[in-house]
Design an enzyme around this catalytic site. Structure first.
Site, PDB file in Angstrom:
ATOM      1  N   SER A   1       0.863  -1.193   0.000  1.00 32.07           N
ATOM      2  CA  SER A   1       0.000   0.000   0.000  1.00 32.07           C
ATOM      3  C   SER A   1       0.892   1.233   0.000  1.00 32.07           C
ATOM      4  CB  SER A   1      -0.929   0.000   1.215  1.00 32.07           C
ATOM      5  OG  SER A   1      -0.204  -0.175   2.411  1.00 32.07           O
ATOM      6  N   CYS A   2       1.615   1.426  -1.076  1.00 30.93           N
ATOM      7  CA  CYS A   2       2.745   2.358  -1.128  1.00 30.93           C
ATOM      8  C   CYS A   2       2.346   3.715  -1.685  1.00 30.93           C
ATOM      9  CB  CYS A   2       3.845   1.745  -1.988  1.00 30.93           C
ATOM     10  SG  CYS A   2       4.190   0.013  -1.593  1.00 30.93           S
ATOM     11  N   THR A   3       3.315   4.630  -1.733  1.00 33.59           N
ATOM     12  CA  THR A   3       3.181   5.909  -2.421  1.00 33.59           C
ATOM     13  C   THR A   3       4.461   6.142  -3.222  1.00 33.59           C
ATOM     14  OG1 THR A   3       1.898   6.776  -0.559  1.00 33.59           O
ATOM     15  CG2 THR A   3       2.689   8.364  -2.188  1.00 33.59           C
TER      16      THR A   3
ATOM     17  N   GLU B   1       4.023  -0.329  -6.866  1.00 32.91           N
ATOM     18  CA  GLU B   1       2.900   0.413  -6.310  1.00 32.91           C
ATOM     19  C   GLU B   1       1.636  -0.380  -6.627  1.00 32.91           C
ATOM     20  OE1 GLU B   1       1.137   3.592  -4.358  1.00 32.91           O
ATOM     21  OE2 GLU B   1       3.274   3.538  -4.876  1.00 32.91           O
TER      22      GLU B   1
ATOM     23  N   ASN C   1       7.566   4.826  -0.945  1.00 31.16           N
ATOM     24  CA  ASN C   1       7.406   4.205   0.361  1.00 31.16           C
ATOM     25  C   ASN C   1       6.993   2.760   0.144  1.00 31.16           C
ATOM     26  OD1 ASN C   1       7.921   6.504   1.841  1.00 31.16           O
ATOM     27  ND2 ASN C   1       5.777   7.001   2.214  1.00 31.16           N
TER      28      ASN C   1
END
Length: 468
Positions: free
Chosen positions: A8-10, A100, A29
């Site tokens: 669950s990245c950015t 992502e 992230n």
């Protein structure tokens, strides 16, 4: 399949004319569903790269070429669900960040379903990064693998070299699209399909050969006069309005503050232009952010409803943040910089490790599932946890530490670059610099934790004063 783990990245991408020093920057992230999942910084040398690969999750088997390049990697320490390399830079200064997790919809999955035995986030860096010599080649290699093996999940993947950044998004089980990021642009990509307007005939796009025809044959385009891939293949859900869109909104608000947008807006742009050149420090701030100076800040003074409405970018589930910088105007031997920090991003700093090495410092390489403050992963997580107990009290200590630490890292980097010509064994020279960087980072992070413990002990609830 083994237990399916979703990220669950950015992601933030910065073109070379949008960055302050002419570098290309891809960053992310690496978030998970659990708060703690130890990670390490390693180098995968050609002798250690498998020639026959089998996934832990899907059991897919892939024969690999016999000429891999060396590359940096950020694998999981506990390999129950596979290696999950996450990101790295190979020995030809090609960078990759994967992945992502993005969104999809039932219309495309009804045409091209996911493949349970296909490839996924666990596998992609291992299958692609050691074999590519440009960012665009990364797109074409991964695209071919997707078409051959299929995938069991929707993902976005970034590639970069000294000149270009490409962003690829998977579509259904076997299809994909990719777009070259303009040199003067940036992207903030949360967990949704991000590519919007798309021209299949442009020089800066690539896609599955049959994708344009598939859109027409199955009546997938909801728009009258445009091809917007987010509209066609992505989502516009209620979850997007609170989980995904606000993250893109805050990043765009930081880089382009004169553009006024709604944090819940479904059509926030993919390609953006900043009002200034973007630095590594800017990227790290956004990837650590929690809606500062808005009513949505979890540490702020807004109502409880506002503070819990949106999912922040910096979160307790940050396992690492990597900023992969491919520099121009320096020798190729020092062009690739793998900036890295572990744990929740509120109380850490990214360290600029040189990628042109054969090994990495033990404090960043040897973390496992046992708590140990001699490893940066656990030290960072501990500092973030303490800081979370009283953010307003500790934040000034964090700010002073961040300035001191980033200044020290940049001084080491500048000195290392300047003295490069005086060293014949460049790899060993850069390994020594990386050790100095790691030692400095451990020292300053430990000092921050110590300062927080000493100051915070005076504020413990377990106290009683009677003039003693």
């Amino acid at each position: 399949m083994e237990k399916r783990i979703k990220g669950s990245c950015t992601t933030i991408l910065v073109g070379k004319k949008a960055s302050i020093d002419g570098s290309t920057i891809i960053s992310r992230n690496d978030d998970g569903h659990e708060a703690l999942d130890p990670e390490r910084l390693v180098v995968v040398n050609p002798a250690d790269q498998p020639r026959h690969y089998q996934s832990v999750i899907s059991k897919v088997e892939v024969d690999l070429p016999d000429n891999p390049l060396r590359y940096t990697s950020i694998p999981n320490s506990i390999l129950t669900n596979g290696t999950w390399p996450a990101a790295g830079i190979n020995s030809e200064n090609i960078a990759m960040s994967a992945t992502e997790t993005i969104t999809t919809n039932s219309r495309i999955l009804g045409i091209d379903p996911f493949v349970a035995g296909g490839i996924g986030e666990e596998d992609l860096c291992t299958l692609v990064l050691p074999y590519i010599h440009s960012a665009k080649e990364g797109v074409t290699r991964l695209g071919a693998l997707l078409e051959q093996y299929g995938t069991y999940e929707p993902n976005g993947i970034a590639f970069s070299d000294q000149d270009e950044i490409w962003w690829l998004e998977t579509i259904g089980g076997h299809h994909w699209v990719a777009k070259r990021i303009p040199d003067d642009a940036y992207v903030v990509a949360p967990n949704r399909m991000n590519i919007d307007d798309f021209d299949f005939n442009a020089d800066d796009t690539l896609a599955s050969a049959d994708l344009e025809q598939l859109i027409e044959d199955y009546y997938l385009n909801p728009d009258f006069d445009r091809v917007n891939l987010r509209h066609i293949f992505g989502s516009a859900s209620i979850k997007d309005t609170v989980y995904n869109n606000p993250r893109a909104w805050f990043g765009q608000k930081y880089f382009t503050p004169d553009v006024v947008q709604d944090p819940m807006e479904q059509d926030l742009p993919f390609i953006c232009h900043a009002n200034r050149k973007i630095s590594i420090e800017d990227v790290k701030f956004v990837l650590s952010s929690h809606f500062e100076n808005t009513k949505y800040d979890v540490y702020g003074s807004g109502s409880e409803a506002d503070k819990t409405l949106f999912r922040p970018i910096g979160i307790n589930r940050n396992h690492d943040v990597h900023i992969l910088q491919i520099r121009n105007n320096v020798p190729a031997a020092v062009a690739g910089i793998h900036w890295l920090a572990f744990g929740a991003n509120t109380f850490n700093t990214v360290v600029p490790f040189y990628a042109n090495v054969n090994d990495t410092p033990a404090s960043y390489k040897d973390a496992d599932g046992t708590f140990n403050l001699n490893h940066m992963y656990w030290l960072s997580c501990t500092t973030a946890l303490l800081g979370d107990t009283d953010y307003d009290f500790y934040v000034d200590m964090r700010n002073s530490y961040e300035l001191e630490a980033m200044s020290a890292y940049r001084k080491i980097e500048n000195d290392t670059d300047a003295d490069l010509a005086n060293h014949q064994d460049v790899t060993t020279y850069l390994e020594t610099a990386n050790q100095q960087l790691a030692d400095t980072a451990m020292k300053l992070q430990t000092k921050l934790l110590g300062d927080m413990v000493i100051a915070g002990s005076e504020k413990m609830k377990l106290r009683y004063n009677l003039n003693d």
